[in-house]
Write an enzyme that holds these catalytic residues in place. Structure first.
Site, short mmCIF file in Angstrom:
data_model
loop_
_atom_site.label_atom_id
_atom_site.label_comp_id
_atom_site.label_asym_id
_atom_site.label_seq_id
_atom_site.Cartn_x
_atom_site.Cartn_y
_atom_site.Cartn_z
N VAL A 181 12.20 23.61 56.70
CA VAL A 181 11.18 23.16 57.66
C VAL A 181 11.42 21.65 57.75
CG1 VAL A 181 8.72 22.92 58.13
CG2 VAL A 181 9.59 25.02 57.09
N PRO A 182 12.12 21.21 58.79
CA PRO A 182 12.78 19.90 58.81
C PRO A 182 11.88 18.68 58.97
CG PRO A 182 13.06 20.96 60.92
CD PRO A 182 12.35 21.96 60.03
N CYS A 183 11.13 18.36 57.94
CA CYS A 183 10.28 17.17 57.98
C CYS A 183 11.12 15.89 58.02
CB CYS A 183 9.31 17.16 56.81
SG CYS A 183 10.07 17.39 55.20
N HIS A 184 12.38 15.98 57.62
CA HIS A 184 13.25 14.79 57.66
C HIS A 184 13.55 14.36 59.09
CE1 HIS A 184 15.98 18.29 57.71
NE2 HIS A 184 16.78 17.53 58.46
N ARG A 185 13.29 15.21 60.07
CA ARG A 185 13.55 14.89 61.48
C ARG A 185 12.40 14.14 62.15
NH1 ARG A 185 15.82 20.91 62.71
NH2 ARG A 185 17.63 20.78 61.32
#
Length: 165
Positions: free
Chosen positions: A132-136
């Site tokens: 779940v790409p919170c880094h984006r």
């Protein structure tokens, strides 16, 4: 209702060891073993290096880090979080590989443009790092801000995706 039994294993990555947790219905979480904020405190989990969900997650992460996978095919267990956090985490799954958005844009898309700080707090609690790409998610004007796994990891993940787009 009792909490479902959780299983854990660790898997290597270019960013250090990653702790995976799952129950019998899905992946409960992904955290970096070292320098990780917001890890669950209650972890008397059973180690199971043969659990099918954990093995699948480890294989998919390995393919992601080698540039062979851009999306993940995993059932996610909603073991933690409030309904608002779940909505925010669901919004994160809509950010395409190699692209970024801002906390403000997520708040706007959720219909509450004033909830920027609440969105940021929810993103910081995301238990499914990378998948779940919170880094984006970036700050205003593209500023590199906040990542519970450490800013060096966020920078690496963004660069990795930019290189493999």
């Amino acid at each position: 209702m009792p909490t479902p039994l959780l299983y854990q294993m660790q898997t290597p990555s270019p960013l250090g060891e990653i702790l995976l947790a799952a129950n019998d219905t899905g992946l409960a979480g992904i955290w970096f073993v070292h320098d990780q904020a917001h890890m669950p405190d209650n972890r008397p989990w059973l180690t199971n290096d043969q659990h099918p969900i954990l093995l699948s997650t480890a294989e998919q992460l390995k393919a992601y880090f080698s540039g062979q996978r851009k999306t993940f095919d995993l059932n996610l267990a909603t073991t933690w979080g409030t309904p608002f956090q779940h909505r925010v985490w669901q919004a994160l799954t809509q950010i395409p590989y190699g692209q970024t958005t801002s906390y403000g844009q997520i708040a706007q898309a959720m219909g509450n443009p004033k909830a920027v700080r609440a969105v940021g707090a929810a993103i910081g609690q995301n238990p499914h790092s990378i998948v779940v790409p919170c880094h984006r998610v970036l700050g205003a004007k593209g500023a590199l801000t906040g990542f519970s796994g450490g800013m060096h990891r966020k920078q690496y993940l963004l660069q990795h995706e930019a290189t493999h787009t």
